[in-house]
Design a protein around this motif. Structure first.
Motif, short mmCIF file in Angstrom:
data_model
loop_
_atom_site.label_atom_id
_atom_site.label_comp_id
_atom_site.label_asym_id
_atom_site.label_seq_id
_atom_site.Cartn_x
_atom_site.Cartn_y
_atom_site.Cartn_z
N LEU A 97 0.84 -1.20 0.00
CA LEU A 97 0.00 0.00 0.00
C LEU A 97 0.87 1.25 0.00
CD1 LEU A 97 -2.75 1.32 0.14
CD2 LEU A 97 -2.74 1.05 2.60
N THR A 180 0.89 -7.20 -4.13
CA THR A 180 -0.09 -6.38 -3.41
C THR A 180 -0.06 -4.95 -3.94
OG1 THR A 180 1.50 -5.89 -1.67
CG2 THR A 180 0.06 -7.75 -1.30
N ILE A 183 -2.22 -4.71 -7.11
CA ILE A 183 -3.65 -4.76 -6.85
C ILE A 183 -4.12 -3.47 -6.15
CG2 ILE A 183 -5.50 -6.11 -5.75
CD1 ILE A 183 -4.16 -7.65 -7.96
N PHE A 184 -3.27 -2.94 -5.25
CA PHE A 184 -3.61 -1.67 -4.61
C PHE A 184 -3.68 -0.54 -5.64
CE2 PHE A 184 -2.31 -3.18 -0.23
CZ PHE A 184 -3.57 -3.00 0.29
N ALA A 186 -4.55 -0.79 -8.70
CA ALA A 186 -5.84 -0.94 -9.38
C ALA A 186 -6.96 -0.42 -8.49
CB ALA A 186 -6.07 -2.40 -9.74
N GLY A 187 -6.90 -0.74 -7.20
CA GLY A 187 -7.92 -0.29 -6.25
C GLY A 187 -7.94 1.24 -6.14
N LEU A 218 -10.75 1.27 0.11
CA LEU A 218 -9.84 0.19 -0.28
C LEU A 218 -10.18 -1.12 0.45
CD1 LEU A 218 -6.26 1.71 -0.55
CD2 LEU A 218 -7.68 0.83 -2.39
N THR A 221 -10.39 -4.34 -1.48
CA THR A 221 -9.06 -4.72 -1.97
C THR A 221 -8.25 -5.35 -0.85
OG1 THR A 221 -9.19 -2.73 -3.32
CG2 THR A 221 -7.07 -3.87 -3.27
N ILE A 222 -8.30 -4.75 0.33
CA ILE A 222 -7.53 -5.27 1.46
C ILE A 222 -8.00 -6.68 1.81
CG2 ILE A 222 -7.09 -4.97 3.94
CD1 ILE A 222 -7.20 -1.91 3.38
N PHE A 224 -9.52 -8.83 -0.16
CA PHE A 224 -9.12 -9.73 -1.26
C PHE A 224 -7.65 -10.14 -1.09
CE2 PHE A 224 -6.95 -9.92 -5.41
CZ PHE A 224 -7.54 -11.06 -5.92
N LEU A 225 -6.79 -9.15 -0.82
CA LEU A 225 -5.37 -9.45 -0.68
C LEU A 225 -5.08 -10.28 0.56
CD1 LEU A 225 -3.75 -6.10 -1.84
CD2 LEU A 225 -3.61 -8.33 -2.96
N VAL B 269 -9.14 -6.60 -12.82
CA VAL B 269 -9.82 -5.97 -11.69
C VAL B 269 -11.33 -5.95 -11.86
CG1 VAL B 269 -9.32 -4.21 -10.05
CG2 VAL B 269 -7.92 -4.39 -12.08
#
Lengths: 306, 271
Positions: A97, A180, A183-184, A186-187, A218, A221-222, A224-225, B269
């Protein structure tokens, strides 16, 4: 996208045609499905049955599970596996993050940073593990050299039973942070700009904007990760085998200090050829992963409802 | 934003980048040294003269396994990309009774830890005479790739409007015709992303490789682990070997990484 194949032609094509097309669609899925069942679903059930038969004995019993219950190395491996989870998942999320927020805010070299931080995740775990093993080496490794230059005491790293698990964890974090981060990123891109503009008009501080807008948005996302990270850390194997196995080492580190559930399964099944006992270990792993996944999916759903 | 604040951000990111790239420095410098220069005092130092002997030795040892990995990764990547494309196509554009259930089952497969089926899997491969063969490993990787490739393609296809397929159907195009002439040309990015993903994962994979194959049939990653031998590790050779083993995926990633990361950000995504 919700309509089915039968509606695609808006009724202009005859029913017979649709049935034929649906048949073709089924046929295309048939071959992969058969293999999918044969190689993925069926063996899961088979492993379950196998775990109830004890090597050299007839019939089914709880023998393997009773033995597991009294096996200190198994418990050590379970404990280690949870330590990997607790140590690596929060840290890889925090670093990911932090880096993603940094990359969001710089304008030059953005693609360069993305690629550099994602690189460890894309590189072979075996190759990377050997580089880290050299860096950790207590005689010639760079980490001890840095300590020596700073006049600090040399450490045993992977060869010290008290430090080995932490040393493996550090590499796990280094490798997963890139994932991570991506993906963050993207979030972060999915958060509407208007929220930030509104916060700015209201005079909210950067710190407050982060905790009141960015962080809550977020949350999916958190979660999911966390799910992905937990599942991956429960399955840790390759890093451990290559960092602490092979020449000048034993699989699972000094005094089994780095052994995980999968490492112990591998040792039992493929070193000592005790397949039935190893099956029981995999059933335990399977149940643990399913439980954690279910708990987390529940949390995820509650989060969406709120 | 103040100039100082901006500088701090770049400095912090750059520091992180240096920490991330430290192993890269170690591997390159060590692999170019003769074994006599691999010592605590000289670990950070550049080699006194560039020495390729470690590469020569690593390459001689790893070459057969390198070829095994090539024979494994190319068919496995192509097959699993094609299967994923087909599955995604059927499951998103040709919905039939039960297709959503089927998709759920396929996704569920993703959550089954593959370590827990390893032992029956090997017995299954034995029974169809594919144990300890490259085709056996190809089969395993293709089947294991089905959930993720299907999911990725399904997400890519979401951007193709259904009307387009409908009009093609009215013009007389059939199931395969639509796939070839509309779906494939519109999902080239999808193919690139999925192919890179599968190529990287299959090339780097270790647990299947170490359990399904033995000695002569082993892919490069297992050979790299065994390269260290049973006595003292020759670090310069080991680092050269690690670089050789990691090179194909690194090259693909460095050359196509920009598009790959962008494609992942765009495609994954939305799921």
């Amino acid at each position: 996208m919700r309509q089915n194949g039968g509606q695609m032609g808006s009724g202009r094509l005859s029913m017979k045609m649709h049935t034929r097309q649906a048949m073709i669609a089924y046929l295309f899925l048939l071959i992969p499905l058969v293999f999918f069942l044969g190689i993925r679903i069926f063996p899961t059930i088979y492993a379950f049955f196998m775990s109830f038969s004890v090597q050299g004995e007839d019939g089914y019993s709880f023998g393997n599970y009773v033995r597991l219950f009294h096996d200190p190395v198994f418990w050590k491996s379970v404990l280690n596996t949870f330590l990997y989870l607790i140590i690596t998942v929060p840290l890889q999320l925090a670093f990911g993050l932090l880096i993603a927020l940094g990359i969001e805010r710089v304008h030059r070299f953005r693609w360069f940073y993305r690629i550099v931080f994602f690189l460890p995740y894309m590189t072979s775990i075996v190759a990377v593990s050997w580089v880290w093993r050299l860096m950790y080496d207590s005689n010639i490794g760079v980490l001890n050299q840095i300590l020596k230059t700073l006049h600090l005491p040399q450490q045993g790293w992977l060869s010290d039973p008290d430090q080995a698990l932490l040393s493996v964890s550090a590499m796990l974090i280094w490798q997963m942070t890139g994932f991570t981060m991506l993906i963050f990123l993207a979030g972060l891109q999915g958060i509407p700009r208007q929220y930030y503009e509104a916060a700015e008009i209201d005079g909210a501080s950067k710190w407050k904007t982060f905790w009141k807008i960015t962080f809550p948005l977020l949350n999916p996302t958190i979660l999911f990760l966390t799910v992905i990270g937990a599942i991956q850390s429960l399955q840790t194997f390759t890093q451990i085998v290559n960092l602490t196995g092979g020449s000048s080492g034993t699989i699972g580190g000094p005094l089994n200090s780095t052994s995980s559930i999968v490492v112990y399964m591998y040792k039992q099944g493929f070193r000592d050829f005790n397949m039935e006992y190893a099956s029981a270990i995999t059933v335990v792993l399977f149940i643990m992963i399913m439980l954690i996944t279910l708990i987390q999916l529940k949390l995820l759903n509650r989060n969406y409802d709120a | 934003m103040s100039y100082v604040g901006k500088t701090i951000k770049y400095v912090i990111l750059a520091l992180f980048a240096i920490i991330f790239l430290m192993p890269v420095y170690v591997i390159i410098v060590t692999s170019l040294k003769p074994n006599s220069e691999v010592s605590l005092e000289q670990m950070w130092k550049l080699p006194t003269s560039i020495d390729f002997s470690a590469y020569a030795e690593a390459f001689t040892n790893l070459a057969p396994n390198f070829m095994n990995s090539i024979y494994l990764v190319i068919p496995a990547t192509l097959l699993s990309a094609l299967l994923g494309a087909m599955n995604g196509y059927v499951l998103s554009k040709w919905k039939f009774k039960g297709s959503d259930t089927l998709f759920t089952i396929i996704l569920f497969g993703m959550f089954i830890p593959y370590q827990s089926i390893l032992i029956p899997l090997i017995q299954f491969l034995r029974s169809i005479d594919l144990y300890n063969t490259i085709p056996g490993l190809i089969l395993v990787h293709v089947v294991y790739g089905i959930p993720i490739t299907t999911l990725m393609f399904r997400n890519f296809y979401a951007s193709i409007p259904d009307e387009m397929l409908e009009s093609a159907q009215i013009d007389g195009a059939n199931f395969l015709g639509i796939f070839r002439h509309i779906i494939v040309p519109l999902s080239i990015t999808g193919f690139v992303v999925v192919a890179i993903w599968q190529f990287t994962n299959i090339w780097n994979e270790f647990l299947f490789a170490v359990t399904v194959t033995t000695s002569a049939n082993q892919p490069i990653m297992v050979a790299l682990q065994n390269l260290s031998g049973s006595q003292i590790v020759q670090w310069n050779v080991q680092m050269a070997g690690a670089l050789i083993a990691a090179l194909p995926t690194l090259l693909v990633y460095i050359l196509l990484g920009k598009y790959f990361v962008r494609g992942l950000l765009a495609g994954s995504v939305k799921g």
